[in-house]
Design a protein around this motif. Structure first.
Motif, PDB file in Angstrom:
ATOM      1  N   ASP A 137       0.841  -1.203   0.000  1.00 46.98           N
ATOM      2  CA  ASP A 137       0.000   0.000   0.000  1.00 46.98           C
ATOM      3  C   ASP A 137       0.877   1.253   0.000  1.00 46.98           C
ATOM      4  O   ASP A 137       2.107   1.165  -0.047  1.00 46.98           O
ATOM      5  CB  ASP A 137      -0.980  -0.009   1.183  1.00 46.98           C
ATOM      6  N   THR A 138       0.262   2.402   0.037  1.00 42.35           N
ATOM      7  CA  THR A 138       1.014   3.656  -0.090  1.00 42.35           C
ATOM      8  C   THR A 138       1.894   3.958   1.119  1.00 42.35           C
ATOM      9  O   THR A 138       2.720   4.868   1.067  1.00 42.35           O
ATOM     10  CB  THR A 138       0.040   4.835  -0.316  1.00 42.35           C
ATOM     11  N   THR A 139       1.745   3.186   2.202  1.00 46.27           N
ATOM     12  CA  THR A 139       2.633   3.354   3.365  1.00 46.27           C
ATOM     13  C   THR A 139       3.809   2.382   3.323  1.00 46.27           C
ATOM     14  O   THR A 139       4.666   2.419   4.201  1.00 46.27           O
ATOM     15  CB  THR A 139       1.860   3.137   4.678  1.00 46.27           C
ATOM     16  N   ILE A 179       5.442   6.236  -3.284  1.00 48.84           N
ATOM     17  CA  ILE A 179       4.578   5.142  -3.727  1.00 48.84           C
ATOM     18  C   ILE A 179       3.237   5.756  -4.102  1.00 48.84           C
ATOM     19  O   ILE A 179       2.453   6.155  -3.239  1.00 48.84           O
ATOM     20  CB  ILE A 179       4.412   4.088  -2.619  1.00 48.84           C
ATOM     21  N   GLY A 180       2.967   5.815  -5.389  1.00 52.83           N
ATOM     22  CA  GLY A 180       1.789   6.533  -5.845  1.00 52.83           C
ATOM     23  C   GLY A 180       0.507   5.742  -5.777  1.00 52.83           C
ATOM     24  O   GLY A 180      -0.584   6.298  -5.695  1.00 52.83           O
ATOM     25  N   ALA A 181       0.588   4.421  -5.838  1.00 53.90           N
ATOM     26  CA  ALA A 181      -0.610   3.591  -5.831  1.00 53.90           C
ATOM     27  C   ALA A 181      -0.227   2.202  -5.347  1.00 53.90           C
ATOM     28  O   ALA A 181       0.932   1.794  -5.477  1.00 53.90           O
ATOM     29  CB  ALA A 181      -1.218   3.520  -7.231  1.00 53.90           C
ATOM     30  N   PRO A 182      -1.160   1.448  -4.781  1.00 53.86           N
ATOM     31  CA  PRO A 182      -0.837   0.070  -4.398  1.00 53.86           C
ATOM     32  C   PRO A 182      -0.331  -0.727  -5.600  1.00 53.86           C
ATOM     33  O   PRO A 182      -0.789  -0.523  -6.736  1.00 53.86           O
ATOM     34  CB  PRO A 182      -2.178  -0.475  -3.897  1.00 53.86           C
TER      35      PRO A 182
END
Length: 306
Positions: free
Chosen positions: A7-9, A51-54
């Motif tokens: 994910d984005t994290t 990180i722009g998207a999963p």
């Protein structure tokens, strides 16, 4: 289909993900095993940008095409990756593999193997020369020590922080001597086993250990640097560099045809000369634990199999 998702994290979890569909110049692969490497962890931490998207992680793996052919693959088309039931890969990154090598060895010999082979070939090791593998306990180092011997090195020294794994390499015959780094004076530790100076250094970690390694070389030495785990910069004086060369070697950025040819040479070494690498295997259902294992102790190649 089931897939691991970042994910984005930067956190990984197994979840449902849309199926890939065939596109021009790409093929869908039924994944049997996926590899996790340091680059995958760095991407999830944002080292290469936000990180722009999963997305599905895993930069390489082994699987089968629709016609049943067994293949190695790398560089899945985003947002797909190797840690999934199926992935989508450009045709130039899909390479047929022999049936007499298991998935884990085929994966370990690809990105990690070419990372060792290409710089050592470019160093042009002369028969009998002394080679230092700096950062030797990971997959690249394990493979590099064996390749150096196969290319004619007369003496191979392995250096890293993990004494136990270094001693295992020496016991297996992959290293003639070892140097433990990070216990004080790296210059002294490397010079103590240099036997007059190293001719070639395969530097996997860069930073201060690379500085110490260069000072343990003899005139005419070639240092081939391929990683930055110990730091992104070095500080060397002109005196350190006189009559020596220091080359930053890129492997993953090379054309697919060049990487595929190098992979073919590694496969031949594995089949005919016993080239091998330690791996740690996890079931697909345990992908989150495998991810944590690579982050915590990145010494063996992590393989996730279905």
């Amino acid at each position: 289909m089931r897939a691991a998702l970042i994910d984005t994290t930067g956190r990984l979890a197994l979840t449902e993900h849309p199926e890939p569909t065939a596109q021009p110049g790409h093929q869908v692969i039924e994944v049997s095993s996926a590899g996790i490497g340091p680059t995958d962890l760095m991407r999830a931490k944002g080292f290469f940008g936000p990180i722009g998207a999963p997305y599905v992680p895993g930069s390489e793996g082994v699987g089968r095409l629709d016609n049943g052919q067994r293949v190695y693959f790398g560089h899945s088309k985003a947002p797909f990756g190797a840690i999934a039931e199926r992935t989508l890969v450009a045709e130039e990154e899909i390479w047929p593999v022999p049936d007499d090598l298991p998935d884990d060895q085929l994966i370990a010999l690809a990105i990690s193997g070419t990372g060792a082979l290409i710089p050592l070939e470019e160093a042009k090791i002369a028969r009998g020369e002394s080679v230092l593998i700096l950062g030797a306990t990971g997959p690249v180092g394990q493979i590099g020590a064996q390749i150096a011997r196969l290319l004619g090195a007369g003496r191979v020294v392995a250096a890293a922080r993990n004494r136990e794994r270094l001693e295992a390499m020496q016991a297996a015959g992959h290293a003639d001597a070892i140097a433990i780094l990070g216990e004080g004076d790296d210059d002294a530790a490397l010079k103590a086993v240099a036997d007059g100076g190293f001719d070639v250094v395969l530097d996997i970690i860069y930073g201060p250990p690379a500085e110490a390694a260069m000072r343990a070389t003899r005139p005419g030495a070639r240092m081939m640097s391929i990683g930055v785990q110990a730091g992104p910069t070095v500080a060397l004086t002109l005196r350190d560099l006189v009559f020596r060369s220091h080359v930053g070697v890129g492997t993953g950025q090379r054309p697919a045809g060049e990487r595929r040819a190098a992979y073919g040479r590694l496969i031949d070494m594995a089949v005919t000369q016993g080239l091998t690498v330690d791996t740690r295997r996890h079931d697909f259902a345990d992908a989150t634990q495998a991810w944590a294992a690579q982050a915590g102790s990145p010494h063996g190649k992590i393989i996730i199999s279905r």
